[in-house]
Design a protein around this motif. Structure first.
Motif, PDB file in Angstrom:
ATOM      1  N   LEU A 185       0.812  -1.221   0.000  1.00 14.29           N
ATOM      2  CA  LEU A 185       0.000   0.000   0.000  1.00 14.29           C
ATOM      3  C   LEU A 185       0.851   1.279   0.000  1.00 14.29           C
ATOM      4  O   LEU A 185       0.586   2.204  -0.773  1.00 14.29           O
ATOM      5  CB  LEU A 185      -0.948  -0.072   1.212  1.00 14.29           C
ATOM      6  CG  LEU A 185      -1.849   1.080   1.598  1.00 14.29           C
ATOM      7  CD1 LEU A 185      -2.660   1.608   0.423  1.00 14.29           C
ATOM      8  CD2 LEU A 185      -2.815   0.633   2.702  1.00 14.29           C
TER       9      LEU A 185
ATOM     10  N   PRO B  98       3.523   4.018  -1.048  1.00 16.21           N
ATOM     11  CA  PRO B  98       4.261   4.231  -2.301  1.00 16.21           C
ATOM     12  C   PRO B  98       5.752   3.924  -2.144  1.00 16.21           C
ATOM     13  O   PRO B  98       6.398   4.409  -1.204  1.00 16.21           O
ATOM     14  CB  PRO B  98       4.060   5.726  -2.581  1.00 16.21           C
ATOM     15  CG  PRO B  98       2.809   6.089  -1.852  1.00 16.21           C
ATOM     16  CD  PRO B  98       2.812   5.231  -0.615  1.00 16.21           C
TER      17      PRO B  98
ATOM     18  N   SER C 221      -5.369  15.370   1.297  1.00 14.91           N
ATOM     19  CA  SER C 221      -4.736  14.217   0.658  1.00 14.91           C
ATOM     20  C   SER C 221      -3.259  14.120   1.031  1.00 14.91           C
ATOM     21  O   SER C 221      -2.736  13.021   1.280  1.00 14.91           O
ATOM     22  CB  SER C 221      -4.893  14.312  -0.866  1.00 14.91           C
ATOM     23  OG  SER C 221      -6.255  14.211  -1.237  1.00 14.91           O
TER      24      SER C 221
ATOM     25  N   ALA D   3      -1.834  15.296   3.767  1.00 11.91           N
ATOM     26  CA  ALA D   3      -1.716  14.916   5.187  1.00 11.91           C
ATOM     27  C   ALA D   3      -1.870  13.404   5.327  1.00 11.91           C
ATOM     28  O   ALA D   3      -1.115  12.746   6.053  1.00 11.91           O
ATOM     29  CB  ALA D   3      -2.765  15.653   6.022  1.00 11.91           C
ATOM     30  N   ILE D   4      -2.836  12.825   4.613  1.00 10.08           N
ATOM     31  CA  ILE D   4      -3.043  11.373   4.647  1.00 10.08           C
ATOM     32  C   ILE D   4      -1.841  10.661   4.020  1.00 10.08           C
ATOM     33  O   ILE D   4      -1.345   9.658   4.545  1.00 10.08           O
ATOM     34  CB  ILE D   4      -4.360  11.003   3.938  1.00 10.08           C
ATOM     35  CG1 ILE D   4      -5.546  11.486   4.784  1.00 10.08           C
ATOM     36  CG2 ILE D   4      -4.455   9.503   3.654  1.00 10.08           C
ATOM     37  CD1 ILE D   4      -6.904  11.430   4.096  1.00 10.08           C
ATOM     38  N   SER D   5      -1.352  11.191   2.913  1.00 11.84           N
ATOM     39  CA  SER D   5      -0.208  10.594   2.213  1.00 11.84           C
ATOM     40  C   SER D   5       1.017  10.503   3.124  1.00 11.84           C
ATOM     41  O   SER D   5       1.690   9.470   3.191  1.00 11.84           O
ATOM     42  CB  SER D   5       0.108  11.443   0.974  1.00 11.84           C
ATOM     43  OG  SER D   5       1.265  10.982   0.321  1.00 11.84           O
TER      44      SER D   5
ATOM     45  N   ARG E 217       1.138  11.155   6.652  1.00 17.74           N
ATOM     46  CA  ARG E 217       0.916  10.639   7.998  1.00 17.74           C
ATOM     47  C   ARG E 217       0.583   9.150   8.034  1.00 17.74           C
ATOM     48  O   ARG E 217       0.992   8.438   8.957  1.00 17.74           O
ATOM     49  CB  ARG E 217      -0.229  11.415   8.676  1.00 17.74           C
ATOM     50  CG  ARG E 217       0.168  12.837   9.013  1.00 17.74           C
ATOM     51  CD  ARG E 217      -0.982  13.619   9.641  1.00 17.74           C
ATOM     52  NE  ARG E 217      -0.478  14.891  10.127  1.00 17.74           N
ATOM     53  CZ  ARG E 217       0.097  15.065  11.310  1.00 17.74           C
ATOM     54  NH1 ARG E 217       0.201  14.047  12.149  1.00 17.74           N
ATOM     55  NH2 ARG E 217       0.565  16.243  11.666  1.00 17.74           N
ATOM     56  N   LEU E 218      -0.168   8.685   7.047  1.00 13.88           N
ATOM     57  CA  LEU E 218      -0.602   7.284   7.077  1.00 13.88           C
ATOM     58  C   LEU E 218       0.206   6.397   6.138  1.00 13.88           C
ATOM     59  O   LEU E 218       0.279   5.199   6.329  1.00 13.88           O
ATOM     60  CB  LEU E 218      -2.090   7.182   6.724  1.00 13.88           C
ATOM     61  CG  LEU E 218      -3.045   7.897   7.684  1.00 13.88           C
ATOM     62  CD1 LEU E 218      -4.479   7.676   7.257  1.00 13.88           C
ATOM     63  CD2 LEU E 218      -2.841   7.412   9.127  1.00 13.88           C
ATOM     64  N   LEU E 219       0.820   6.996   5.111  1.00 12.55           N
ATOM     65  CA  LEU E 219       1.459   6.155   4.097  1.00 12.55           C
ATOM     66  C   LEU E 219       2.905   6.533   3.829  1.00 12.55           C
ATOM     67  O   LEU E 219       3.516   6.061   2.860  1.00 12.55           O
ATOM     68  CB  LEU E 219       0.609   6.165   2.820  1.00 12.55           C
ATOM     69  CG  LEU E 219      -0.763   5.490   3.067  1.00 12.55           C
ATOM     70  CD1 LEU E 219      -1.767   5.857   2.004  1.00 12.55           C
ATOM     71  CD2 LEU E 219      -0.590   3.982   3.165  1.00 12.55           C
TER      72      LEU E 219
END
Lengths: 166, 166
Positions: free
Chosen positions: A25, A27, A71, A73-75, A77-79
């Motif tokens: 998941l 990158p 997007s 922040a999610i990129s 912080r989570l990924l």
């Protein structure tokens, strides 16, 4: 047959030759690209990206609004992405109108004026710098060590970096 | 060398072999794709798209917020697109958290809670239908005759249409 149906036929062909079902998941290149939605700008071809490499975020203009900040922040912080690349381009539709005239036209036709800003701009480099600054100023994006802005030339295929300017 | 620098080297190679400098601004296939930013989802490969074909709009989740409605209004009103394709995908990061917990985490760390909705979701088909309905309900997007939603399976490469459900 609609264009959508035509693309679905292409999708069947893609699935038939698919060999990349085991990608993770997050990158692989830990990078997020923010680019204009323009049909002539293909981030995969331009940047040599393939499945699994990068988050790709796109909208009209490649501008930074609340949804791109969400997007990103999610990129990050989570990924786990670490770098951000912004791409505007020459001959952009956003250079051809103003927010006021676009929204007045809609109001005249529909009877309601959109509550959003259309985010039109009159100078590419200035708007790239504006987009970079909106990211640098955002409190929810943790990693800002590599946020770089570019203009893609749709006539020559060349990518040019926009100097930070201040 | 950063990943950004590595992608810039790829961009030089792209420009060196560039032959598509005469494409018109409006998308040839008169279609806009809205898809998740996920690294494993490559709309060009999946749908057989090439430079000049389609607007591509992407964000975390492939959800419809004000910025996608803005982009779609510009896509249809100024650049003549007629059809819309929405793509969510399996194993999406947006299935792994809730808005409340994501925003509470940010607030605990940064001291400020984002004013935006994170747009997490717990069911793919339900959220695809939600996204389609946000478009159908928008007063500023003129052409809604072909708005279709799909789920891309990152493990098999297959694209599945989500029935409208009501």
């Amino acid at each position: 047959m609609t264009v959508t149906d035509e693309l679905l036929t292409n999708a069947e062909r893609y699935a038939a030759g698919f060999t990349k079902g085991d990608l993770p998941l997050p990158p692989a290149k830990q990078i997020a690209i923010v680019a204009c939605m323009d049909a002539r700008l293909n981030p995969y071809g331009l940047l040599g990206l393939t499945e699994g490499d990068a988050h790709v975020i796109r909208n009209a203009g490649g501008v930074i609004t609340a949804d791109e900040l969400r997007s990103l922040a999610i990129s990050q912080r989570l990924l786990g992405t670490q770098e951000i690349v912004l791409i505007h381009h020459t001959d952009c539709g956003m250079l051809t109108f103003t927010d006021d005239e676009f929204k007045a036209g809609i109001q005249a036709e529909v009877g309601i004026k959109p509550s959003w800003s259309a985010e039109a701009f009159s100078d590419l480099d200035t708007d790239v710098r504006q987009s970079v600054r909106r990211i640098l100023d955002d409190p929810f994006i943790p990693r800002k060590g590599s946020v770089r802005g570019f203009v893609y030339d749709v006539f020559t295929g060349k990518l040019r970096e926009v100097p930070s300017g201040d």
